[in-house]
Design an enzyme around this catalytic site. Structure first.
Site, PDB file in Angstrom:
ATOM      1  N   GLY A  17       0.929  -1.397  -0.009  1.00  0.00           N
ATOM      2  CA  GLY A  17      -0.026   0.057  -0.109  1.00  0.00           C
ATOM      3  C   GLY A  17       0.775   1.124   0.123  1.00  0.00           C
ATOM      4  N   LYS A  18       2.285   1.227  -0.542  1.00  0.00           N
ATOM      5  CA  LYS A  18       2.853   2.383  -0.573  1.00  0.00           C
ATOM      6  C   LYS A  18       2.126   3.400  -1.270  1.00  0.00           C
ATOM      7  CE  LYS A  18       6.842   1.374  -2.498  1.00  0.00           C
ATOM      8  NZ  LYS A  18       7.456   1.718  -3.731  1.00  0.00           N
ATOM      9  N   ASP A 147      16.552  -3.575  -3.893  1.00  0.00           N
ATOM     10  CA  ASP A 147      16.421  -3.829  -5.438  1.00  0.00           C
ATOM     11  C   ASP A 147      17.567  -3.327  -6.133  1.00  0.00           C
ATOM     12  OD1 ASP A 147      14.058  -5.072  -4.767  1.00  0.00           O
ATOM     13  OD2 ASP A 147      12.721  -3.610  -5.752  1.00  0.00           O
ATOM     14  N   LYS A 189      12.271  -6.819  12.797  1.00  0.00           N
ATOM     15  CA  LYS A 189      13.855  -6.859  12.145  1.00  0.00           C
ATOM     16  C   LYS A 189      13.605  -6.787  10.810  1.00  0.00           C
ATOM     17  CE  LYS A 189      17.134  -9.272  13.797  1.00  0.00           C
ATOM     18  NZ  LYS A 189      17.932  -8.335  14.932  1.00  0.00           N
ATOM     19  N   THR A 191      12.288  -4.608   9.264  1.00  0.00           N
ATOM     20  CA  THR A 191      12.207  -2.897   9.190  1.00  0.00           C
ATOM     21  C   THR A 191      13.452  -2.638   9.563  1.00  0.00           C
ATOM     22  OG1 THR A 191      10.011  -3.006   9.599  1.00  0.00           O
ATOM     23  CG2 THR A 191      11.035  -1.114   9.908  1.00  0.00           C
ATOM     24  N   CYS A 393     -15.945   1.052 -23.718  1.00  0.00           N
ATOM     25  CA  CYS A 393     -14.896   0.373 -24.786  1.00  0.00           C
ATOM     26  C   CYS A 393     -14.991  -0.628 -25.450  1.00  0.00           C
ATOM     27  CB  CYS A 393     -13.331   0.604 -24.203  1.00  0.00           C
ATOM     28  SG  CYS A 393     -12.368   0.711 -25.705  1.00  0.00           S
ATOM     29  N   GLY A 395     -16.963  -3.036 -24.471  1.00  0.00           N
ATOM     30  CA  GLY A 395     -18.215  -3.107 -24.122  1.00  0.00           C
ATOM     31  C   GLY A 395     -19.171  -2.114 -24.990  1.00  0.00           C
ATOM     32  N   GLN A 397     -18.229  -1.534 -28.044  1.00  0.00           N
ATOM     33  CA  GLN A 397     -18.098  -2.409 -29.576  1.00  0.00           C
ATOM     34  C   GLN A 397     -19.004  -3.636 -29.532  1.00  0.00           C
ATOM     35  OE1 GLN A 397     -13.863  -2.757 -29.809  1.00  0.00           O
ATOM     36  NE2 GLN A 397     -13.420  -0.558 -29.974  1.00  0.00           N
ATOM     37  N   ARG A 487      -7.942   0.797 -30.540  1.00  0.00           N
ATOM     38  CA  ARG A 487      -7.580   0.907 -32.082  1.00  0.00           C
ATOM     39  C   ARG A 487      -8.735   0.518 -32.970  1.00  0.00           C
ATOM     40  NH1 ARG A 487      -1.998   0.245 -31.680  1.00  0.00           N
ATOM     41  NH2 ARG A 487      -1.277  -0.844 -30.074  1.00  0.00           N
ATOM     42  N   HIS A 532     -13.129   5.724 -21.528  1.00  0.00           N
ATOM     43  CA  HIS A 532     -13.315   4.963 -20.273  1.00  0.00           C
ATOM     44  C   HIS A 532     -13.352   6.032 -19.184  1.00  0.00           C
ATOM     45  CE1 HIS A 532     -11.279   0.926 -21.723  1.00  0.00           C
ATOM     46  NE2 HIS A 532     -10.746   1.570 -22.456  1.00  0.00           N
ATOM     47  N   GLU A 534     -14.095   5.763 -16.384  1.00  0.00           N
ATOM     48  CA  GLU A 534     -13.571   5.395 -14.995  1.00  0.00           C
ATOM     49  C   GLU A 534     -12.223   6.149 -14.628  1.00  0.00           C
ATOM     50  OE1 GLU A 534     -14.018   3.382 -17.593  1.00  0.00           O
ATOM     51  OE2 GLU A 534     -12.416   2.074 -17.973  1.00  0.00           O
TER      52      GLU A 534
HETATM   53  N1  GLN Z   1     -10.051  -3.864 -28.162  1.00  0.00           N
HETATM   54  C1  GLN Z   1     -10.650  -3.053 -28.538  1.00  0.00           C
HETATM   55  C2  GLN Z   1      -9.876  -1.808 -29.324  1.00  0.00           C
HETATM   56  O1  GLN Z   1      -8.752  -1.998 -29.495  1.00  0.00           O
HETATM   57  C3  GLN Z   1     -11.116  -2.292 -27.215  1.00  0.00           C
HETATM   58  C4  GLN Z   1     -10.030  -1.717 -26.211  1.00  0.00           C
HETATM   59  C5  GLN Z   1     -10.498  -1.425 -24.831  1.00  0.00           C
HETATM   60  O2  GLN Z   1     -11.627  -1.804 -24.489  1.00  0.00           O
HETATM   61  N2  GLN Z   1      -9.653  -0.702 -24.259  1.00  0.00           N
HETATM   62  O3  GLN Z   1     -10.366  -1.156 -29.895  1.00  0.00           O
END
Ligand code: GLN
Length: 555
Positions: A17-18, A147, A189, A191, A393, A395, A397, A487, A532, A534
Site C-alpha cells: 500500500g505504498k 532492489d 527486524k 524493518t 470501450c 463493452g 463495440q 484501436r 473509459h 472510469e
Molecule cells: N480491443 C478494442 C480496441 O482496441 C477495445 C479496447 C478497450 O476496451 N480498451 O479497440
C-alpha cells in the site's frame, strides 16, 4: 516558494500500500492549501506500462495526455481529484532512451556518457519539469530498497538533496511488520534491515510508516527508535483498515494518518506553514457512506483474464471497481461486484440466465477473442431483459455487434479485431491505426472530445440539462472529454443502419466520424461509451455514467 519534496520508498516487501500511502499524504498536503503533484518512478526498463501484462501489474492507467501508466497514478488522481500528465511517471527505460537519443544526436559531443552524472541528471531534469508551479511534489519510488534497479533513483534523490538543501526534502519509508503465525508476535527486524539498506544509499528516513495486520505497540516503536535512530513520534502505524462489517475502504487512510499527526509532522520537518486548516467534512461523509451504506446493489462484471492460478486478479479492472465505489458512496449504497469470466456463458447455454439475479451488468474494456461470444450473450440478455447495462470501450463495440446481429439482422456482424473476414465489419480498425506496426504507445490514447446530443440520456447525465444562470436550458451540443485507449471504432458505414433500427448515437467526435456514446431508448439504462470514464472518477466527483448506472441499478 521553492518546491518541497517528499520521497516515499518501500522496505521489506512490495504490495503493502505504498501507493495509497503516497496518495493519502498528497491529499493531506492538498487539504492544507498547497499545490501538490506526485511522481511515480517505475524502475523497470519498459518505457511505459502499456505493454505490461494486466494480470501481473493490474490494469493500465491512462492520462489525459495519453500516457499509459501504472495504477499508482490512478490512486493519486482519485485521491486528489486532479489530472496528471504522463510526465508524472518516470521509468528506467525512458531515462536510457532519452540519453541514448541525445548521445546519437550529438548533444554530448566529446563527452563520455556515463551512469554518473548523466543518469541522475536526466532523472532530476524530469523531476524538475514536473515540479514547475507546484509547492510540494511527492515522489514514490517503485519496488523496495535493496532492489538493484532502484539504486540510480535513490542516488538521484541524494543528489537533488545536495542541490536544494535538506530542509526542502524528506524521506518516508513504508515497511511491513509481519506477525508469523507460530509466534503471534509482530517482528521489527525486517524493518531494521530496510533502514540499514536505505542508509547504504546515504538516506536516513525521516518517517517510517509501519504497515501490518495490527497497530504497532509502544514496545516495538521504542525498539525501532533504538535500532533505526529515528524518534518514536516519527514512527507511524498504518495497520490494515478494519472497516465495519463487510464494508471497508482505503479512502479512510488519510483520515487515519491525520489522527497520527503525520501531516503536521511533515510540514514541520519541511519548515512549512499550512495555508489553510484541513477540512475533511466531505471526505468523511463519503467514507461514512461507504462504511455504512443504506442499500446494496449487485453488479455483474463480465470480462476475461480474471483467473491466474488459484487467485482471481480483480486488479485487472481496478479503475472500474473504484469508479463504482465513488458512485455508490454518492448514492448511499454499496456495490457488490461479482467478476464473471465470460467464457462461462459460452460453455453453458443457460448460464447467462444467472444475470437475472443482478441489478446491473458491466462489460469493461478488453482485447482479443477470448470469451467474446460470452460477453455478447450477456449484453443481449441485459438488453432483452431490461437490466441496466454499462459498456466501456470493448463493452460499446460488443454492444454494437450484438445489436447489429440481433436487431439489424446482420447475422455475421463482428469486429474485425476478432473476425477480419466478416461481411459486416460493424467495428473496424481506425484508419490511422492501419499501418502501425509498433505496439508501444500507438493506440488512440488520452482525452478526446465528444459532442453529446441534446435530448439524450448521456446529455442529461453529463449535466447538459442543468439550468443556466439566465434561467434557460442550453439545448446545444455538450462537449465532453473522456480518456481513450483503443484501436477499433464503430464503422461509419453502419451508423445509419444502427440508427434506423433504434440505436441512439448520443455522442460523436466533432467531425461526426467516431461514435463516442450510444444508448437505447425504452430501456432502464443501456449506455456504452468508446471511452473509459472510469479514469476521470474520484471519490468526491464520481464519473457521470457510473453515477447514472448506479442510480438505475438502485431503481
Ligand atoms: N480491443 C478494442 C480496441 O482496441 C477495445 C479496447 C478497450 O476496451 N480498451 O479497440
Amino acid at each position: 516558494m521553492v518546491t518541497k519534496y517528499i520521497i516515499v520508498v518501500g522496505g521489506v516487501i512490495s504490495g503493502v500500500g505504498k501507493g495509497v500511502a503516497t496518495a493519502s499524504i498528497a491529499r493531506m498536503m492538498q487539504e492544507r492549501g498547497f499545490e501538490v503533484s506526485v511522481i511515480k518512478i517505475d524502475p523497470y526498463i519498459n518505457c511505459d506500462a502499456g505493454t505490461l501484462r494486466p494480470t501481473e501489474h493490474g490494469e493500465v492507467w491512462v492520462t489525459d495526455d495519453g500516457g499509459e501508466i501504472d495504477q499508482d497514478l490512478g490512486n493519486y488522481e482519485r485521491f486528489l481529484g486532479k489530472s496528471f500528465s504522463k510526465n508524472n511517471n518516470i521509468t528506467t527505460g525512458q531515462i536510457y532512451r532519452s540519453l541514448i537519443e541525445k548521445e546519437r544526436k550529438g548533444d554530448f559531443l566529446g563527452e563520455t556518457v556515463q551512469f554518473i552524472p548523466h543518469v541522475p541528471n536526466e532523472i532530476k531534469r524530469r523531476i524538475k519539469k514536473v515540479s514547475d508551479g507546484n509547492d510540494i511534489v511527492l515522489i514514490e519510488i517503485g519496488g523496495t530498497v535493496g532492489d538493484y534497479e532502484n539504486v540510480p533513483f535513490l542516488f538521484a534523490m541524494k543528489s537533488l538533496e545536495n542541490e536544494i538543501g535538506s530542509d526542502n526534502i524528506c524521506y518516508l519509508l513504508v515497511t511491513y511488520l509481519p506477525i508469523p503465525s507460530h509466534i503471534e508476535e509482530m517482528k521489527s527486524k525486517p524493518t531494521q534491515i530496510a533502514v540499514k539498506l536505505l542508509r547504504e544509499n546515504g538516506i536516513q528516513p525521516d518517517f517510517i510508516l509501519c504497515r501490518g495486520k495490527k497497530r504497532l505497540d509502544e514496545i516495538r516503536k521504542k525498539k525501532l527508535e533504538l535500532y533505526a535512530n529515528i524518534k518514536s513520534e516519527n514512527i507511524i502505524s498504518m495497520p490494515d483498515v478494519m472497516g465495519i462489517g463487510t464494508s471497508n475502504t482505503l479512502y479512510i487512510i488519510p483520515l487515519d494518518l491525520e489522527k497520527e499527526g503525520l501531516g503536521d509532522k511533515i510540514l514541520n520537518r519541511l519548515k512549512l506553514e499550512e495555508r489553510k486548516k484541513p477540512d475533511w467534512r466531505d471526505w468523511e461523509n463519503a467514507v461514512q457512506k461507504i462504511l455504512v451504506p443504506e442499500k446494496v446493489i449487485r453488479v455483474a462484471m463480465v470480462g476475461k483474464y480474471l483467473d491466474i492460478g488459484d487467485y482471481q486478479l480483480t486488479d485487472s479492472y481496478i479503475s472500474v471497481n473504484e469508479a463504482l465505489k465513488h458512485a455508490a458512496a454518492k448514492n448511499n449504497c454499496k456495490v457488490e461486484i461479482e467478476w464473471i469470466d465470460s467464457k462461462e456463458f459460452e460453455n453453458d447455454l443457460m448460464g447467462v440466465e444467472k444475470l437475472k439475479w443482478f441489478n446491473g451488468l458491466i462489460v469493461p474494456g478488453g482485447f482479443g477473442s477470448s470469451g467474446v461470444e460470452g460477453k455478447i450473450k450477456a449484453i443481449q440478455f441485459a438488453r432483452e431483459n431490461n437490466i441496466p447495462y454499462l459498456g466501456l470501450c470493448f463493452g460499446l463495440q460488443l454492444a454494437v455487434v450484438e445489436f447489429a446481429r440481433n436487431k439489424c439482422g446482420l447475422l455475421d456482424a463482428h469486429t474485425t479485431e476478432i473476425n477480419c473476414s466478416t461481411l459486416n465489419p460493424v467495428i473496424d480498425i481506425l484508419p490511422e491505426q492501419k499501418n502501425i506496426n509498433e505496439k508501444g504507445g500507438t493506440m488512440r490514447l488520452g482525452a478526446y472530445m465528444a459532442m453529446v446530443k441534446d435530448g439524450t440520456r448521456v446529455y442529461d447525465l453529463y449535466g447538459g440539462n442543468e439550468v443556466l444562470e439566465s434561467g434557460e436550458q442550453a439545448h446545444k451540443p455538450l462537449e465532453v472529454y473522456e480518456r481513450h485507449r483503443h484501436r477499433y471504432e464503430v464503422n461509419p458505414d453502419y451508423h445509419k443502419c444502427l440508427v434506423d433500427n433504434g440505436m441512439i448515437l448520443s455522442g460523436l467526435s466533432s467531425d461526426g466520424r467516431l461514435v463516442e456514446f450510444i444508448e437505447l431508448p425504452n430501456h432502464k439504462f443501456f449506455i456504452a461509451t468508446q471511452a473509459h470514464p472510469e479514469f476521470k472518477s474520484s471519490l468526491l466527483k464520481p464519473a457521470p455514467l457510473f453515477d447514472g448506472f448506479v442510480r438505475a441499478c438502485l431503481e
